[in-house]
Design an enzyme around this catalytic site. Structure first.
Site, PDB file in Angstrom:
ATOM      1  CB  ALA B  21      -0.894  -0.013   1.233  1.00  0.00           C
ATOM      2  CB  CYS B  22      -0.064   4.815  -0.265  1.00  0.00           C
ATOM      3  SG  CYS B  22       0.617   6.455  -0.082  1.00  0.00           S
TER       4      CYS B  22
END
Lengths: 181, 83
Positions: B21-22
């Site tokens: 994820a980011c």
């Protein structure tokens, strides 16, 4: 007439030079909060900015400093009050809590589980990656003393310095982005 | 570039950031870009929706040439040429 023009030109040159020197491609953050969620946000912005090739300067102060403590290390020469304070503050990033829905630890544990499931980097990983990417951490000496911490009990981080408010101000005034978290 | 052109492109490096994820894909891209030469092509796999907006912006800032996105059923392939 020429003289006047020259003078004006010189003046403009000086102002332009000052502007150029003024802001670098740099971000300065005051990290004040010791909450897990806010620290995560700060470190995500910091590592993201480093990926953008920006110079990143983090100024850790007050509650946030507890997240930089190494659970395996102990500061020497503390008096009774400092030892007591040291005992009450979280010892390291793993012990930090969510600002909301901590629920005696249940909420924080659950959040960490969800983060793992979604492959979101943990705070410890983000600090490590930050170190590899050259993110600089400065710890405010005054608040470190207030919290009862010693320099010796901080994590081994490659770009860590102890400083005062002037360091932050001079860094921040040269930065394009400044944040307080 | 069109999707067909992108799909047939030979890439010098592929980074698989699926599942992270980011800011995982961005950090992976930043790390990998140092390992290829100027003018070479890099491909990034990501299943993170936000990365599709992040990588083109990052390319713009770093003056890399963003070539385009190919959508696969569960992820996206992003292509860029190093400046």
């Amino acid at each position: 007439m020429d003289l006047l023009l020259n003078e004006q030109l010189e003046n403009l040159k000086k102002r332009f030079d000052n502007l150029e020197k003024g802001t670098k491609d740099q971000i300065s953050m005051v990290i004040f909060s010791g909450d897990l969620d806010k620290l995560l946000a700060a470190m995500i912005i910091a590592t993201g900015a480093a990926a953008y090739d920006m110079k990143v300067k983090l100024f850790f102060t007050f509650w946030a400093i507890a997240a930089l403590r190494d659970p395996k290390k102990n500061g020497k020469g503390k008096n009774l009050i400092q030892s007591m304070l040291g005992f009450m503050h979280p010892k390291g990033s793993k012990k930090t809590k969510l600002s909301k829905m901590h629920m005696c630890g249940m909420g924080t544990t659950m959040m960490k589980g969800i983060m793992k499931k979604n492959n979101v980097a943990s705070l410890e990983e983000l600090i490590k990656v930050g170190g590899e990417m050259g993110v600089e951490i400065a710890i405010c000496e005054m608040s470190m003393n207030l919290m009862g911490f010693k320099k010796e009990e901080m994590i081994d981080y490659p770009h860590m310095t102890i400083c005062g408010v002037a360091t932050f101000l001079s860094d921040a005034s040269e930065s394009k982005v400044q944040l307080f978290i | 570039m069109t999707t067909e052109e992108l799909a047939t492109l030979t890439t010098n490096k592929i980074i698989d950031a699926r599942g992270t994820a980011c800011p995982g894909p961005l950090l992976a891209a930043k790390k990998a870009i140092g390992e290829i030469n100027s003018g070479e092509i890099m491909e990034i796999y990501s299943s993170d929706e936000g990365t599709k907006n992040d990588i083109p912006r990052w390319c713009q800032k770093m003056s890399h040439d963003f070539l385009g996105i190919v959508e696969e059923p569960s992820y996206s392939r992003m292509f860029l040429r190093k400046a």
